[in-house]
Write a protein that holds these residues in place. Sequence first.
Motif, PDB file in Angstrom:
ATOM      1  N   PRO A 314      41.029  92.096 -28.687  1.00 56.83           N
ATOM      2  CA  PRO A 314      42.303  92.884 -28.436  1.00 56.83           C
ATOM      3  C   PRO A 314      43.077  91.702 -29.250  1.00 56.83           C
ATOM      4  O   PRO A 314      43.118  90.899 -29.416  1.00 56.83           O
ATOM      5  N   ALA A 315      44.116  92.567 -30.257  1.00 51.30           N
ATOM      6  CA  ALA A 315      44.892  91.621 -31.082  1.00 51.30           C
ATOM      7  C   ALA A 315      45.547  90.868 -29.989  1.00 51.30           C
ATOM      8  O   ALA A 315      45.712  92.033 -28.994  1.00 51.30           O
ATOM      9  N   HIS A 316      46.884  90.381 -30.737  1.00 46.89           N
ATOM     10  CA  HIS A 316      48.305  89.521 -29.770  1.00 46.89           C
ATOM     11  C   HIS A 316      49.214  90.074 -31.107  1.00 46.89           C
ATOM     12  O   HIS A 316      50.264  88.992 -31.029  1.00 46.89           O
ATOM     13  N   PHE A 317      49.995  90.880 -31.505  1.00 45.60           N
ATOM     14  CA  PHE A 317      50.952  90.703 -32.492  1.00 45.60           C
ATOM     15  C   PHE A 317      52.037  90.590 -31.252  1.00 45.60           C
ATOM     16  O   PHE A 317      52.086  91.530 -30.343  1.00 45.60           O
ATOM     17  N   GLU A 318      52.919  89.786 -31.766  1.00 47.87           N
ATOM     18  CA  GLU A 318      54.550  90.160 -30.813  1.00 47.87           C
ATOM     19  C   GLU A 318      55.034  90.262 -32.152  1.00 47.87           C
ATOM     20  O   GLU A 318      55.959  90.088 -32.691  1.00 47.87           O
ATOM     21  N   GLY A 319      55.877  91.903 -31.882  1.00 44.36           N
ATOM     22  CA  GLY A 319      56.578  92.312 -33.378  1.00 44.36           C
ATOM     23  C   GLY A 319      56.193  91.921 -34.348  1.00 44.36           C
ATOM     24  O   GLY A 319      54.549  92.708 -33.934  1.00 44.36           O
ATOM     25  N   GLU A 320      56.100  92.322 -35.415  1.00 41.87           N
ATOM     26  CA  GLU A 320      55.658  92.736 -37.183  1.00 41.87           C
ATOM     27  C   GLU A 320      54.832  91.632 -37.287  1.00 41.87           C
ATOM     28  O   GLU A 320      55.204  90.644 -37.173  1.00 41.87           O
ATOM     29  N   TRP A 321      53.420  92.359 -37.996  1.00 45.14           N
ATOM     30  CA  TRP A 321      52.668  91.349 -38.207  1.00 45.14           C
ATOM     31  C   TRP A 321      52.994  90.618 -39.701  1.00 45.14           C
ATOM     32  O   TRP A 321      52.552  89.647 -39.693  1.00 45.14           O
ATOM     33  N   ASP A 322      54.656  90.468 -40.211  1.00 46.46           N
ATOM     34  CA  ASP A 322      54.762  89.949 -41.455  1.00 46.46           C
ATOM     35  C   ASP A 322      55.786  88.826 -40.867  1.00 46.46           C
ATOM     36  O   ASP A 322      56.191  88.119 -41.944  1.00 46.46           O
ATOM     37  N   LYS A 323      56.190  88.835 -39.730  1.00 45.98           N
ATOM     38  CA  LYS A 323      56.941  87.480 -38.947  1.00 45.98           C
ATOM     39  C   LYS A 323      56.635  86.325 -38.870  1.00 45.98           C
ATOM     40  O   LYS A 323      55.351  86.514 -38.722  1.00 45.98           O
ATOM     41  N   ALA A 324      56.916  85.207 -39.646  1.00 43.32           N
ATOM     42  CA  ALA A 324      56.207  84.134 -39.026  1.00 43.32           C
ATOM     43  C   ALA A 324      55.469  83.717 -38.045  1.00 43.32           C
ATOM     44  O   ALA A 324      54.368  83.060 -37.370  1.00 43.32           O
ATOM     45  N   GLY A 325      56.209  84.275 -36.560  1.00 43.05           N
ATOM     46  CA  GLY A 325      55.382  83.883 -35.063  1.00 43.05           C
ATOM     47  C   GLY A 325      54.915  84.678 -34.524  1.00 43.05           C
ATOM     48  O   GLY A 325      55.506  85.566 -33.953  1.00 43.05           O
ATOM     49  N   ALA A 326      53.861  85.366 -35.180  1.00 43.65           N
ATOM     50  CA  ALA A 326      53.306  87.091 -34.656  1.00 43.65           C
ATOM     51  C   ALA A 326      52.346  87.067 -33.472  1.00 43.65           C
ATOM     52  O   ALA A 326      52.691  87.619 -32.753  1.00 43.65           O
ATOM     53  N   CYS A 327      51.624  85.462 -33.075  1.00 44.25           N
ATOM     54  CA  CYS A 327      50.858  85.292 -32.696  1.00 44.25           C
ATOM     55  C   CYS A 327      51.234  84.023 -32.293  1.00 44.25           C
ATOM     56  O   CYS A 327      50.166  83.519 -32.509  1.00 44.25           O
ATOM     57  N   PRO A 390      49.344  82.719 -39.121  1.00 44.19           N
ATOM     58  CA  PRO A 390      49.962  82.617 -40.378  1.00 44.19           C
ATOM     59  C   PRO A 390      49.028  81.781 -41.590  1.00 44.19           C
ATOM     60  O   PRO A 390      48.777  81.878 -42.811  1.00 44.19           O
ATOM     61  N   TYR A 391      48.185  81.003 -40.764  1.00 42.73           N
ATOM     62  CA  TYR A 391      46.798  80.092 -41.302  1.00 42.73           C
ATOM     63  C   TYR A 391      45.791  81.197 -41.816  1.00 42.73           C
ATOM     64  O   TYR A 391      44.783  79.872 -41.763  1.00 42.73           O
ATOM     65  N   MET A 392      45.677  81.981 -41.782  1.00 40.69           N
ATOM     66  CA  MET A 392      45.163  82.747 -42.607  1.00 40.69           C
ATOM     67  C   MET A 392      44.705  82.264 -44.380  1.00 40.69           C
ATOM     68  O   MET A 392      44.367  82.659 -44.646  1.00 40.69           O
ATOM     69  N   PRO A 394      46.111  79.339 -46.698  1.00 52.38           N
ATOM     70  CA  PRO A 394      46.323  77.368 -46.506  1.00 52.38           C
ATOM     71  C   PRO A 394      47.531  76.976 -46.410  1.00 52.38           C
ATOM     72  O   PRO A 394      48.787  77.105 -47.611  1.00 52.38           O
ATOM     73  N   PHE A 395      48.198  76.492 -45.602  1.00 53.06           N
ATOM     74  CA  PHE A 395      49.517  75.617 -45.381  1.00 53.06           C
ATOM     75  C   PHE A 395      50.395  76.592 -46.428  1.00 53.06           C
ATOM     76  O   PHE A 395      51.066  76.477 -46.930  1.00 53.06           O
ATOM     77  N   PRO A 396      50.708  77.638 -44.678  1.00 55.64           N
ATOM     78  CA  PRO A 396      52.052  78.669 -45.451  1.00 55.64           C
ATOM     79  C   PRO A 396      53.350  77.486 -45.232  1.00 55.64           C
ATOM     80  O   PRO A 396      53.965  78.613 -46.235  1.00 55.64           O
ATOM     81  N   PHE A 397      53.104  77.157 -44.922  1.00 56.75           N
ATOM     82  CA  PHE A 397      54.933  76.321 -44.719  1.00 56.75           C
ATOM     83  C   PHE A 397      55.069  74.938 -45.515  1.00 56.75           C
ATOM     84  O   PHE A 397      56.013  75.021 -45.537  1.00 56.75           O
ATOM     85  N   ALA A 398      54.423  75.174 -46.622  1.00 59.86           N
ATOM     86  CA  ALA A 398      54.185  73.550 -47.373  1.00 59.86           C
ATOM     87  C   ALA A 398      55.577  73.167 -48.222  1.00 59.86           C
ATOM     88  O   ALA A 398      56.001  72.378 -48.437  1.00 59.86           O
ATOM     89  N   ASN A 399      56.133  74.458 -48.015  1.00 62.05           N
ATOM     90  CA  ASN A 399      57.249  74.384 -48.732  1.00 62.05           C
ATOM     91  C   ASN A 399      58.502  74.942 -48.280  1.00 62.05           C
ATOM     92  O   ASN A 399      59.766  75.216 -48.702  1.00 62.05           O
ATOM     93  N   GLY A 400      58.428  74.280 -46.756  1.00 61.95           N
ATOM     94  CA  GLY A 400      59.580  74.686 -45.704  1.00 61.95           C
ATOM     95  C   GLY A 400      59.473  76.461 -45.068  1.00 61.95           C
ATOM     96  O   GLY A 400      58.191  77.039 -45.228  1.00 61.95           O
ATOM     97  N   GLN A 402      59.320  79.992 -43.666  1.00 60.39           N
ATOM     98  CA  GLN A 402      59.494  81.395 -44.015  1.00 60.39           C
ATOM     99  C   GLN A 402      59.467  82.419 -43.521  1.00 60.39           C
ATOM    100  O   GLN A 402      59.146  82.214 -42.423  1.00 60.39           O
ATOM    101  N   GLU A 403      60.429  83.367 -43.555  1.00 55.57           N
ATOM    102  CA  GLU A 403      60.943  84.019 -42.087  1.00 55.57           C
ATOM    103  C   GLU A 403      59.437  85.691 -42.548  1.00 55.57           C
ATOM    104  O   GLU A 403      59.485  85.445 -41.569  1.00 55.57           O
ATOM    105  N   ARG A 404      59.677  85.377 -43.327  1.00 56.99           N
ATOM    106  CA  ARG A 404      57.973  86.338 -43.915  1.00 56.99           C
ATOM    107  C   ARG A 404      56.990  85.753 -43.818  1.00 56.99           C
ATOM    108  O   ARG A 404      57.334  85.467 -44.876  1.00 56.99           O
ATOM    109  N   VAL A 405      56.449  86.377 -43.302  1.00 54.12           N
ATOM    110  CA  VAL A 405      53.958  85.390 -43.932  1.00 54.12           C
ATOM    111  C   VAL A 405      53.363  86.333 -43.052  1.00 54.12           C
ATOM    112  O   VAL A 405      53.384  86.867 -41.966  1.00 54.12           O
TER     113      VAL A 405
END
Length: 440
Positions: A314-327, A390-392, A394-400, A402-405
């Motif tokens: 099973p997948a574990h998406f919570e809400g939209e797939w491009d939200k920072a906290g999708a899982c 989001p760690y699919m 490298p370092f997705p939040f290195a620049n602060g 982001q709402e959508r990733v």
Amino acid sequence: MGITNPFKDQSLSLIKRLLPWTLYALLPIVLLRLYFYPLPFPPSPETELPHSTPTTIISQSSLSDSTLPSSPEKEKTYEPPCDYFDGKWIRDRRGPLYNGTTCGTIKEGQNCITHGRPDSSYLYWRWKPSQCNLPRFEPQTFLQLISNKHIAFVGDSMARNQLESLLCMLSTASTPNLVYRNGEDNKFRKWHFPSHNVSVSLYWSPFLVQGVEKSNSGPNHNKLYLDHVDERWARDMDQMDLIVLSIGHWFLHPAVYYEGGSVLGCHYCPGLNYTEIGFYDVLRKGLRTTLNSIIDRRVGKGYGIDVIVTTFSPAHFEGEWDKAGACPKTKPYRNGEKQLEGMDADMRKIEIEEVEDAKTKANNFGGIIRLEALDVTKLALLRPDGHPGPYMYPFPFANGHQERVQNDCVHWCLPGPIDTWNEIFLEMMKKWGQHPRTEE
């Protein structure tokens, strides 16, 4: 007329008076003796004797056997197969066998450690079945069991995820050599372990049956030919000793289905004027075609094959797939907190049923083909913390922040929960090793 003995008469009279009292005195003693030390009775035919209890009834035909020690096989007690589907995740301080920097086969998108995932608690859990124990993976044991054999992982990206997990764990004991690569994103690869003459291959086949995948330049739907197995992997079947199949997620995409040379229907195909039939029956047909093809092609060859179907993860998406906290979860669900239901349960049910039907068919051919389901659906369901998220990247939040990733809440971090799939895989192979398959 004789002389009467007065002493004799007195003795008889005394005995007559004392005898009843003597009996009354002895009766409680006898009862107490029987209570604490009952007399042994011969066992009835329905009573099963303990192994340590010798029987005293020896027939003439079994006399010679009775003088010999019993064989170890006769003394073994029946152990029911372990139900790995039922259990819970428990804390494990030991952590994984490998890490993201010591194994060179991990796809970058699943290498959560090197991509900067800040938490590591997801690495310190292990699966505990309710009725048995799941031992820690033993790479040397696995390699010994598959010495001189070829294992093929066939299916979608979950097959690749499981294969890379296995390679990383085996690499802690023996180094594999990449001997073949081909296809976009190296979707067809082969490794060789010289230490045990073991080959491990990956075949990209997201439907197992023949299919045409959608592309950016063509139609936005897949085409599946449900009555034809995918020859990209099936043509090499004679070179395989064990096949691990994994499908499911690609059946959720829009597709048109063909059977018998004509369109059977489609899934999510507005504007094409085809009957919408969903994907459940299609998954069943595709898996049935695949398993029947394996059985039909290997019957009469004179040597068998083992087949394992890894059930839907099973997948574990919570809400939209491009939200920072999708899982966003960082620990497993507690036992009973999450139920297996809906699509996840239906996909698993179909795969289990098709494996059981194929086993029935294979049993008609003398046991040269063995099939089992590697049932991981529930234990995967309980691990929402094990995905790259989001760690699919490298370092997705290195620049602060982001709402959508983009998030990956389908595949599994390596190392991570998917290593458990291969621990169960090893236990299944141990069982098979105790009962070698029949060869013609």
